[in-house]
Design an enzyme around this catalytic site. Sequence first.
Site, PDB file in Angstrom:
ATOM      1  CD  GLU A 269      46.571  79.733 -59.198  1.00 50.92           C
ATOM      2  OE1 GLU A 269      46.222  79.256 -58.275  1.00 50.92           O
ATOM      3  OE2 GLU A 269      47.179  79.613 -60.215  1.00 50.92           O
TER       4      GLU A 269
ATOM      5  CD  GLU B 213      51.011  80.934 -61.211  1.00 50.12           C
ATOM      6  OE1 GLU B 213      50.906  79.727 -61.278  1.00 50.12           O
ATOM      7  OE2 GLU B 213      50.702  81.593 -60.409  1.00 50.12           O
TER       8      GLU B 213
END
Lengths: 677, 677, 677
Positions: free
Chosen positions: C150, C307
């Site tokens: 991320e 995710e």
Amino acid sequence: MINDKLPKIWYGGDYNPEQWGPEEWKEDQRMFKLAGIDVATINVFSWALNQPDEDTYDFGWLDETMDRLHKDGVGVVLATSTGAHPAWMAKRHPDVTRVDFYGRKRKFGGRHNSCPNSPTYRKYSRLMAGKLAERYKDHPALLLWHVSNEYGGFCYCDNCAAEFRVWLQKRYGTLDAVNEAWNTRFWGHTFYDWDEIVLPDGLSEEGEGNVSAFQGISLDYRRFMSDSLLECYNIEAEAIREHSKDVPITTNLMGTFPLLNYFDWAKHMDIVSWDNYPSLTTPVSETAMTHDLMRGLKHGAPFMLMEQTPSQQNWQAYNSLKRPGVMRLWSYQAVARGADTVMFFQMRRSKGACEKFHGAVIEHVGHENTRVFREVAQLGEELGRLGDTLLDAVTEAKVGIVYDWENRWAMELSSGPTVELNYVREVHKFYDALFKQGIEADMISAQADFSKYDIVIAPVMYMVKPGFAEKSEAFTAAGGTFITTFFSGIVNETDLVTLGGYPGELRKLLGIWAEEIDALPLGQYNEIVMKQPYGKLTGSYKCEMLFDLIHAEGAEVLAEYGSDFYKGMPALTVNRFGEGKAYYVATSADSDFMEGFLGAVCAEKGVQPLVPELPAGVEVARRVKDGRSFLFVLNHNAESATVRTGDVKRRDLLSGVTVDGAAEVPGRGVLILEEAE
Amino acid sequence: MINDKLPKIWYGGDYNPEQWGPEEWKEDQRMFKLAGIDVATINVFSWALNQPDEDTYDFGWLDETMDRLHKDGVGVVLATSTGAHPAWMAKRHPDVTRVDFYGRKRKFGGRHNSCPNSPTYRKYSRLMAGKLAERYKDHPALLLWHVSNEYGGFCYCDNCAAEFRVWLQKRYGTLDAVNEAWNTRFWGHTFYDWDEIVLPDGLSEEGEGNVSAFQGISLDYRRFMSDSLLECYNIEAEAIREHSKDVPITTNLMGTFPLLNYFDWAKHMDIVSWDNYPSLTTPVSETAMTHDLMRGLKHGAPFMLMEQTPSQQNWQAYNSLKRPGVMRLWSYQAVARGADTVMFFQMRRSKGACEKFHGAVIEHVGHENTRVFREVAQLGEELGRLGDTLLDAVTEAKVGIVYDWENRWAMELSSGPTVELNYVREVHKFYDALFKQGIEADMISAQADFSKYDIVIAPVMYMVKPGFAEKSEAFTAAGGTFITTFFSGIVNETDLVTLGGYPGELRKLLGIWAEEIDALPLGQYNEIVMKQPYGKLTGSYKCEMLFDLIHAEGAEVLAEYGSDFYKGMPALTVNRFGEGKAYYVATSADSDFMEGFLGAVCAEKGVQPLVPELPAGVEVARRVKDGRSFLFVLNHNAESATVRTGDVKRRDLLSGVTVDGAAEVPGRGVLILEEAE
Amino acid sequence: MINDKLPKIWYGGDYNPEQWGPEEWKEDQRMFKLAGIDVATINVFSWALNQPDEDTYDFGWLDETMDRLHKDGVGVVLATSTGAHPAWMAKRHPDVTRVDFYGRKRKFGGRHNSCPNSPTYRKYSRLMAGKLAERYKDHPALLLWHVSNEYGGFCYCDNCAAEFRVWLQKRYGTLDAVNEAWNTRFWGHTFYDWDEIVLPDGLSEEGEGNVSAFQGISLDYRRFMSDSLLECYNIEAEAIREHSKDVPITTNLMGTFPLLNYFDWAKHMDIVSWDNYPSLTTPVSETAMTHDLMRGLKHGAPFMLMEQTPSQQNWQAYNSLKRPGVMRLWSYQAVARGADTVMFFQMRRSKGACEKFHGAVIEHVGHENTRVFREVAQLGEELGRLGDTLLDAVTEAKVGIVYDWENRWAMELSSGPTVELNYVREVHKFYDALFKQGIEADMISAQADFSKYDIVIAPVMYMVKPGFAEKSEAFTAAGGTFITTFFSGIVNETDLVTLGGYPGELRKLLGIWAEEIDALPLGQYNEIVMKQPYGKLTGSYKCEMLFDLIHAEGAEVLAEYGSDFYKGMPALTVNRFGEGKAYYVATSADSDFMEGFLGAVCAEKGVQPLVPELPAGVEVARRVKDGRSFLFVLNHNAESATVRTGDVKRRDLLSGVTVDGAAEVPGRGVLILEEAE
């Protein structure tokens, strides 16, 4: 008795004669007498005056003040003047000023301004306390030592960081234990050297508003800061004790102030004292709860109301005046709940700086012909008449409510499930439900002895520390009633989750398993639907915020959720455990539910209210002493109220009137009814 | 007349040809002519261009620009280019950049970016102003000097701290006097050495939003900053005067901008000029008040409207367009209230950076076929026709409203009794009540001569400076009407409370004593109940925020509170004092009360409105010159309105139409009616 | 296919066995099997574990984990562990930590914590990626490389400043070009030396919330930061490729995350993967749009859902549970829109630190008897049955919606005309109108090839980059339909306004001129009044926020404003351009208008919805592969819905049931209907 030199409810407050001159001192003397003032807290902010530089001490003004007050029959609460350091000290020893949450070194200014781990601050505050004790230990005016003032605030300087590492070594022994306690494998935070540990601030693990990436670190930092400030208190207290052997020592606390673990602190204080500043919207029952908490810090011992305003504050958004009668009413509220002093901030209003719009006994106008002064003088006269009647009287509650600072810290640091969880608000919901029914409660620590209670309530007991579960089980097995709520039993003392199903260590006692926890914005409700009536509880009640999805594992289901996908799952359960019962309230319920539920539980256990029925807005409390019982009736309404006081005849200590069965209490009126036990 | 080279209402504005090239310059020339533009403010942000490094100056572009404009018949307001320093200067001389409220050194960027006490900034800005003056002092296009731009902002660097100490030494002489003025015995803040004094910032005494622990320090810091920036202005002005002896000098102010004491500044300026940027929700009467304040800075002398947008702004949250006619209407509003110029920011819209969405006379499209340009050209034509008719005309108000920056600073720094007290809002309540009735008012300083007024209003006169009370008493004794309000007469010029009862030094004049001050959240009302009708006032009115609990001590009670525990206490009083009267309004009243009250007071004193009756949304104002009187009628409504103008025949300067008794004014229309006096 | 070792929809997620021990590993093994888990992302945050100091690497735990997973039939997505640097590195090499917006050096803590231009970080992350690739390149469990985690966040350190100057030199060549691009003549910001350029932060040009004095500087800084972080990715990816030649490499993106230009990033990634965390109030159509955007990054290629939470999040304000069926429904939503994996964060809930209240497949209770696990296992079984049927299937939309990060940056940095303009919200309005009608759309970049579409929509195309206008003209001339809106065509790629009239470079194509732009607070409406019916559009619709005042210059006016001074000016126009049409929507319209307008445009172009009629709350999407067509029907309602699916018979892949003309879809139910093409 705090000090037998003054065997009555102390009456007075903070007094700063150093801001004034002989003319005002003379007026003070005259007006103190008019108002029945018999105690003055002095020397709170005079460090710069007492010690104008590194080596010079000058107590001349203090000698004179002590003598003058004594001559006028006013006793002294003698502060150590270390509540704010002098400007010269900040200039010459930058280590005394704090570093803030964003790593910015503070300069001289404000108060609460000293770093608790500053070597300079510790050195000079120790010296100051010792010198004062040596000089005044035998002064006839001296009643009490008052160390520093309203401790609080955090520091993030390098000295604090170094001391934090020492503190951690002491607590955990090894770095492995620290890594384990903080679960540092998460996000690859493993520490290989003590020096790699930094304070959790806005530049490392935290964000504003108790936001943290590592709850364990942040929690230990809060413990460390509470301990560091307590050390500052202890350093001064010990310096005093070297000279002054018997005069009690205190510092003024601040109720539910979040940053300090006052249960720890109280162990080191001879008497608890506190400053009571409710805001415009604080419910009177929250003030009552806070008094009870302060009483609970030393297991029910009387405490001191050290500060309150006679009229208005200055630091609220809207500083409304205390309406006529309210100052007297709230003073007696403190006494009703265990205070043996009624003291103000302050005796004379400052003429400059930020507290000049804070109310005082002597207002800027300077004379006694004010509403505020008249009310102060009336109360002074009454307290004089009460003499020592109420001193050392205690409360005999059969309900204990657990309040735990570490639990609060951990819960408020939690990331999820909701930002709305407010510990004080949840505890107060339980307290308020008892308060409205005239049922006495003690506020107790998680380490308290439960055996003296019939009912123990531990709201939102998120953190379960070692021994708590076993103690709760023993208490319940022996016949006690234990109550807890949603989001309890989740973590241990380092904020690591107790695996194997919520509520963790409390699961066996409660006979339930909480599979999931739903969170909804405030204002989105579910319902608690009673399966059958329980006491006055029947039908359905609103609940919100958090919703535990529980399964009964032995517990009886008293109520279920009324809607959403967990409709029909338990919302209120009770588990028979040995001779006792353990209740679980799975969500945050409305006040009707809370009142009905606690009323039913108390009735079940034979815990009686103080009066048969209580009108809205009327508070009752009781203090007991040497077989005498004093029932306080406090009418917080503007209008009068009729209160049924039961079959016993009683006499009002204030008016002398006898009450038989019922009393009419005027708006904002107070009765102190003595009964034969 | 500002400069007799251009004997008419100047028309033009900020012009940045350095952002463009020859092609645009040619178009500018053509379009200026179409629009009747006769003045351009240039060189505002060209420091980096004029001085590319420490030693090099290059005014070639400016020579050309001046000559070109002159050739085209456009006069020049010549700015000194010091409104933002060059990047190279910030890089080489870090002292030019500021340190912010949290002690952070700023880097190059933005504007308002120079430390006012930076030696580098002062040196180079003085040099620049001198060089410009020397070079252009005799240029035929030169009309006015414009020093820097929109001065403002605070700095907290070490240079400022050192200069603050010097400033304090000059003001107070001794450290004892400083300690006394700031009441440093409070919280033990006594200073023993000048060097112990630090600037009041977010690391010492202050918090964001005018929060301070020591009002005295913070107040003096604000005075010091206003003075420091004024010194920067004076340094440049003096450098100009060494060469250019007669051309007037100004800088553009910003209305009620809080940080600078413009009454002080105006003493050093040859003419006041200001930038008028009302927001979407600014009432037109507040804009009118601000024009009157700018006129008041130099005791009624005509001023310059230096900047306004022809269409829309860019830095508001919502930058709505000025509706058709509004730019013209608001331009005449400025003229009506004393402006002798109508100027825009800016002539041509930038194509890059943060002001590219700020409206301009020449829009990004680049041609004249736009609504905005058409409206600009129409106004240009009208102003041309008006010639010098209105120049130097003045206003003859009989009501003075006191506006005082130091009072505002002190009040807004106050901790308590409420966070809601807003000085400008309270002053505007009085102004607005007069405005709606067509009654002229001057905005005057606390140091002003009151003798030319029949009525002086000093709203929320929290701080009473030396001489103010005596002057007010003399004014009233001589027959004047004095009006003040709640929270007045509280402190002296260093924010120390005047002891002995509020309103302190004004108590004798007002014949009252304010015993307490209640504060309630906005929206919680009390009532002002008239004891008998006064003018149109009758019955009861809403009031809120602050409530003085006063006792009449000689004053007559005209109205009382209607509820709460101070029901029946005075809410409005009048005290006969010598030949005059002194009114006290004890709380913040609603607009119906304000209008009725001021209407009655004016009627009582024979102060007449400009017209017999004024429709809602219509503004009137008057300028007078050489026995000629010009009545401005400005219709702020979108729809037309009929205004009765009284018995005298008048002629509209704009349309030439004669008005006899009443006029129909179109929506957003303007009349300038000349009458025979 | 991502990796033919696992020829099915991958099912699994983030797995952190290093936080646990052998006992839990054994349970993991058992429960993975029960749930049909076949992939685990590991090593995401293990840098400190893998490299305990400068010179030591220890992959023992990772060897064991890889082997164990392989033995259990679980493939591995192998992260490089560089998502957060170790504490020792921050201690020894301060350059790895960032400097924040206010110039404050960060200490060790949190994640996203490495400066992207830190030499230390780049050196050690390159080394780590290389070592991992060398060691595991041939491991049989290895399916995919996952670089860091991320990516995001800004840094303002000196290293970044120096690199910014290098980046600028590369982009612009000369300082003159920089000055020109940024229009530095404004406010005298001309730079004479590269070193004078500082980063635009809270101490120079910017304020919080995308406020900037110089949009050009701030825009380039955002480009530079996106590039700097992308370089970090590339450094690791290249180090991996030196050893591991064929295994694909990704990093997990975050949908419409504002800071990174993902279209640039995707060029360097082998496959796009992303983390999907809608909040409580995210519309399902916005999630759908974001999936489509992720698919669009690589021109329609299948992507990975890397995710999602199986149950609840922890970092929202209110972390509500996904209701029963919702996790499955949203998993299929991802698949329907192009995902070839369904993966969770995380497999087992942490017991400490800030994500311990984030949902997981294995909850704290540790066993499989939970609602969450049952739902996970059911989905696992279904995905197993689906096998490779859907892998690599694509979407065939005829409508393209332009989404451009640089346009977003520039627009959100704009000072004026309104603070309310939100790019994602405006784009979503168009997407949502299509979504509700079952019309497929691709999210495409401004650089995309338009020729495959019938309709291209470019909402609020504020910035027009080189070639965009020409491409749009060519597309339209060739018969395409082009749609854009208010506030389009304003600036070029350096945020300089295109002079000569808005919408600048798009003006010819659209046949209009936007003379002015009005801005009003949200909630103040105008109306779009249709001149005659267009499709279902008739009568009038609400519009708000921004209002372009346009003139038709060849375009046909379809609708006009209904009120205010621009009543009657065009609000919707269409311009015939070659064989096509270009529409302009001059204001932000309500959803009824949007649906009617896009419905009409699609009908006009023969673009058909996937089903004849779509009930509210039901989503449809289609993937196509090898001549087979799969129609996904997703019922987001809690109640069942009937969906008409048209004349073709279809078979539901999940239930095997045949659907003929219409299907009843249960609440939160899913159908995957295969049709014969």
